[in-house]
Write a protein that holds these residues in place. Structure first.
Motif, short mmCIF file in Angstrom:
data_model
loop_
_atom_site.label_atom_id
_atom_site.label_comp_id
_atom_site.label_asym_id
_atom_site.label_seq_id
_atom_site.Cartn_x
_atom_site.Cartn_y
_atom_site.Cartn_z
N ASP A 1 0.83 -1.19 0.00
CA ASP A 1 0.00 0.00 0.00
C ASP A 1 0.88 1.25 0.00
O ASP A 1 0.59 2.23 -0.71
N LEU A 2 1.93 1.22 0.79
CA LEU A 2 2.86 2.34 0.82
C LEU A 2 3.49 2.57 -0.55
O LEU A 2 3.58 3.70 -1.04
N ARG A 3 3.89 1.48 -1.17
CA ARG A 3 4.51 1.55 -2.50
C ARG A 3 3.55 2.16 -3.52
O ARG A 3 3.93 3.02 -4.33
N THR A 4 2.29 1.72 -3.47
CA THR A 4 1.29 2.25 -4.40
C THR A 4 1.04 3.73 -4.17
O THR A 4 0.98 4.53 -5.12
N ASN A 5 0.93 4.13 -2.90
CA ASN A 5 0.66 5.53 -2.58
C ASN A 5 1.81 6.44 -2.99
O ASN A 5 1.60 7.55 -3.48
N ILE A 6 3.02 5.95 -2.78
CA ILE A 6 4.19 6.75 -3.18
C ILE A 6 4.24 6.92 -4.69
O ILE A 6 4.52 8.00 -5.21
N THR A 7 3.90 5.84 -5.39
CA THR A 7 3.90 5.88 -6.85
C THR A 7 2.84 6.85 -7.37
O THR A 7 3.09 7.68 -8.25
N LEU A 8 1.63 6.75 -6.81
CA LEU A 8 0.53 7.61 -7.26
C LEU A 8 0.79 9.07 -6.92
O LEU A 8 0.40 9.97 -7.67
N ALA A 9 1.44 9.30 -5.79
CA ALA A 9 1.71 10.66 -5.36
C ALA A 9 2.94 11.26 -6.04
O ALA A 9 3.24 12.44 -5.86
N ASP A 10 3.62 10.43 -6.82
CA ASP A 10 4.86 10.88 -7.48
C ASP A 10 5.79 11.51 -6.45
O ASP A 10 6.33 12.61 -6.65
N SER A 11 5.97 10.80 -5.34
CA SER A 11 6.78 11.32 -4.24
C SER A 11 8.24 11.47 -4.65
O SER A 11 8.79 10.61 -5.36
N PRO A 12 8.88 12.55 -4.21
CA PRO A 12 10.28 12.80 -4.59
C PRO A 12 11.26 11.96 -3.76
O PRO A 12 12.14 12.50 -3.10
N LEU A 13 11.08 10.65 -3.76
CA LEU A 13 12.02 9.79 -3.06
C LEU A 13 13.31 9.66 -3.86
O LEU A 13 13.28 9.67 -5.10
N SER A 14 14.40 9.49 -3.14
CA SER A 14 15.66 9.27 -3.83
C SER A 14 15.64 7.90 -4.50
O SER A 14 14.89 7.01 -4.09
N PRO A 15 16.45 7.71 -5.52
CA PRO A 15 16.53 6.38 -6.16
C PRO A 15 16.89 5.30 -5.17
O PRO A 15 16.40 4.16 -5.27
N GLU A 16 17.74 5.63 -4.19
CA GLU A 16 18.12 4.63 -3.18
C GLU A 16 16.93 4.23 -2.33
O GLU A 16 16.73 3.05 -2.03
N ALA A 17 16.12 5.21 -1.93
CA ALA A 17 14.94 4.92 -1.11
C ALA A 17 13.93 4.09 -1.90
O ALA A 17 13.31 3.16 -1.37
N ARG A 18 13.73 4.40 -3.16
CA ARG A 18 12.82 3.62 -3.99
C ARG A 18 13.30 2.19 -4.16
O ARG A 18 12.51 1.25 -4.15
N GLN A 19 14.61 2.02 -4.28
CA GLN A 19 15.15 0.68 -4.42
C GLN A 19 14.96 -0.11 -3.13
O GLN A 19 14.65 -1.31 -3.16
N LEU A 20 15.14 0.57 -1.99
CA LEU A 20 14.90 -0.11 -0.70
C LEU A 20 13.45 -0.56 -0.59
O LEU A 20 13.16 -1.66 -0.09
N LEU A 21 12.53 0.28 -1.05
CA LEU A 21 11.12 -0.08 -1.00
C LEU A 21 10.83 -1.27 -1.92
O LEU A 21 10.08 -2.18 -1.56
N GLU A 22 11.45 -1.29 -3.09
CA GLU A 22 11.28 -2.41 -4.01
C GLU A 22 11.85 -3.69 -3.40
O GLU A 22 11.25 -4.77 -3.51
N ASP A 23 13.01 -3.57 -2.75
CA ASP A 23 13.62 -4.74 -2.12
C ASP A 23 12.73 -5.28 -1.00
O ASP A 23 12.55 -6.49 -0.86
N ALA A 24 12.19 -4.37 -0.19
CA ALA A 24 11.31 -4.78 0.91
C ALA A 24 10.06 -5.48 0.36
O ALA A 24 9.61 -6.50 0.91
N THR A 25 9.52 -4.95 -0.73
CA THR A 25 8.34 -5.54 -1.34
C THR A 25 8.62 -6.96 -1.81
O THR A 25 7.84 -7.89 -1.56
#
Length: 281
Positions: free
Chosen positions: A28-52
């Motif tokens: 759900d967090l991943r979806t919300n961040i994607t929809l909100a086009d959140s300015p996460l760093s590439p490293e943070a996005r990769q961590l979220l992908e890894d956790a998923t």
């Protein structure tokens, strides 16, 4: 590599275990961040992908790396999933509105079989049968002579019987329909004891069942009590308004943990399994 590739890329955990709840939150967090086009760093996005990927892949990987479950379970689980439990209850065929998630799944069936083998169980008592997946799994073990299962719903006794017969183990299974507390008293009066006792019934009744088992000496010398859902969706430590039985499970867990007669270990298998043995045995 084959097993890892076999895990569906988009697999999402069922929301019925602590891990399932965590997967739901992360997805759900991943979806919300994607929809909100959140300015996460590439490293943070990769961590979220890894956790998923980590959380979504654990259960299917463990299932893939576990010995096969009894084939009859596929039919039983499918029948339970396709049953209109709400309609059955409205028609008065069941006392309560049941749900498919009440079943012990195929992975847990193999876990339970291994526990029964480790305990060298010949006689097994089950409190809470539902569609009978764990019942038939126990009965299919060659070393098991008898499985007595306590079930409140008449409908479930009729539902499971054809599958017990198809599996060739109906002669080893004794289904006692009625209030489990009364059935436990009856078994005690008959002088019955069991090498392994599996509790997977109404969660609010766990403590009552547990004390009747020990107080009436239904557990054989050296026997093991196995209790399912003792982590109950993670609600004993992380409450969720969707689940109202977390406090009852926590009270039961504390009751057992503080009982000087026994030793207990909780295992993070699916929704939590506790193994209980008397001290000194």
């Amino acid at each position: 590599m084959l097993a890892i590739e076999s895990i569906p890329k988009g697999f999402v955990q069922a929301h019925d275990t602590p891990l399932g709840r965590l997967a739901y939150v992360i997805n759900d967090l991943r979806t919300n961040i994607t929809l909100a086009d959140s300015p996460l760093s590439p490293e943070a996005r990769q961590l979220l992908e890894d956790a998923t990927r980590l959380v979504n892949g654990l259960d299917p990987y463990m299932s893939l790396m576990t010995s096969p479950h009894p084939p009859i379970l596929d039919k039983m689980i499918k029948a339970g999933d396709e049953m209109d439990w709400k309609q059955l209850h409205e028609q008065g065929k069941t006392k309560f509105e049941l749900i498919p998630e009440m079943t012990s799944g195929s992975y847990e069936a193999v876990v339970l079989q291994q526990l029964a083998k480790t305990a060298k169980a010949k006689t097994i008592l089950e409190i809470g049968m539902f569609t009978g997946t764990s019942t038939v799994s126990f009965a299919l073990l060659p070393a098991v002579d008898r499985v007595v299962t306590l079930e409140l719903e008449d409908f479930l006794a009729d539902f499971s019987r054809p599958y017990f017969e198809e599996a060739g183990v109906s002669q080893k299974i004794n289904v006692k329909v009625g209030d489990a507390r009364e059935s436990l008293d009856q078994l005690a009066t008959e002088g019955m004891t069991f090498d392994m006792i599996f509790i997977d019934a109404d969660k609010a009744g766990y403590s009552a069942y547990y004390h009747k088992i020990l107080d009436n000496e239904l557990l054989a010398l050296g026997g093991t009590i196995v209790v399912d859902n003792t982590a109950y969706k993670g609600t004993p430590w992380a409450p969720d308004p969707s689940y109202h039985l977390g406090s009852a499970i926590h009270a039961f867990n504390e009751d057992v943990r503080n009982d000087p007669r026994v030793e207990v270990v909780m295992l993070p298998v699916r929704d939590g399994i506790s193994l209980i043995r008397r001290k000194g045995e």
